[in-house]
Design an enzyme around this catalytic site. Sequence first.
Site, short mmCIF file in Angstrom:
data_model
loop_
_atom_site.label_atom_id
_atom_site.label_comp_id
_atom_site.label_asym_id
_atom_site.label_seq_id
_atom_site.Cartn_x
_atom_site.Cartn_y
_atom_site.Cartn_z
N TRP A 102 -31.86 31.43 71.50
CA TRP A 102 -32.58 30.16 71.37
C TRP A 102 -31.62 29.03 71.06
CZ3 TRP A 102 -36.52 29.89 74.10
CH2 TRP A 102 -37.44 30.94 74.18
N ASP A 172 -34.65 24.35 64.37
CA ASP A 172 -35.70 25.02 65.13
C ASP A 172 -36.22 26.14 64.25
OD1 ASP A 172 -37.28 26.56 66.76
OD2 ASP A 172 -35.77 26.85 68.34
N LYS A 196 -45.93 31.50 66.88
CA LYS A 196 -45.40 32.61 66.09
C LYS A 196 -46.11 32.68 64.75
CE LYS A 196 -42.32 32.52 69.48
NZ LYS A 196 -41.20 31.69 69.85
#
Length: 360
Positions: A102, A172, A196
């Site tokens: 990511w 993030d 999530k």
Amino acid sequence: MARIFNFSAGPAVMPEQVLVQARDEMLDWHGSGMSVMEMSHRGKEFISIAASAEADLRALLAIPANYKVLFMQGGAQAQFALVPMNLLGSATTADYVDTGQWSKKAIQEAKRYCTPAVAASSEKERHTRVPDRAQWRLNPNAAYVHYTSNETIGGVEFHWIPDTGSVPLVCDMSSDILSRPLDVSRFGLIYAGAQKNIGPAGLTVVIVRDDLLGRAMPATPAVFDYKAQAEAESMLNTPPTYAMYLAGLTFKWLQGQGGLAAIERRNIEKAALVYELLDQTEFYRCPVRREDRSRMNIAFTLRDAALDEPFLKEAKQQGLAELKGHRSVGGMRASIYNAMPLAGVKALVDFMREFERRHG
Ligand SMILES: *Cc1c(COP(=O)(O)O)cnc(C)c1O
């Protein structure tokens, strides 16, 4: 009705109480005669839903008054572009910490808008750890420092907040926000896709310090301009209303669980059950350095990869689903977000012991 234990990395398990409440309120929200899905985002009913969601999120994270909370769309990957578009200002570079896939994607996307520098990377260690702060090479002229607090694919998590001096810290936090208490004042900006630990996909939460607003590139779409959205209270365009409602129910559920300190204790307990097993045996293996192991996504392999398929099949038969690792890394991954009950983790660990007994 049989509910499985769903170990998916995202979209992921939601608290059952939240789903039940949403079901009960589906056709008629609080006597309004409407589903939340059918409400005008500018009507008093939805305004109250949005206001409670924001107030509850602020309370959970103790968000200081000089931070705005934005409910946006486009997911975390849209933020990979929106962060540089909104925060670069006159700077031409930003620092990025590379801890896995990511972070790499965030760096890649930033290249459209500036020349991002990789201030630290664990690539040489195959992203099995967080790079020690002493090794970071930070540029005082960078617009911000970006990192990924939890690498959802590799299962690598920061258990500390980096100090970046006067350069704003951007994170993030898609896969570990709300998993523990957080000192928001250490950050310039935090963003998280909802699917999530917050609610359904389609909603992105942004928490931004107000002095960082107003620097957007002229080409920034108005709906993606943090300042414009802050001024419009996230309603410059129609926000993802139903997702916000479910996020709000999740925030209330978290409060009912005792808040973030309580949920952190449970998350530590849940993760420890799995890691203890992984460390006890040669049959399973976790590649991640101990100090940096994720409490949310536990990546592991079986000694004999030929057993991967039987493992997944037998797990599924016992109601333990979505344990396959990300296609790019293989192996297994158990995602155990806030909403995964302790019973689900215990069932997984029992299954893993039993599987080893039969195949080890
Ligand atoms: C899931 C995830 C993303 C991507 O989210 P999208 O909603 O698909 O854009 C980005 N970063 C992290 C850490 C994630 O876990």
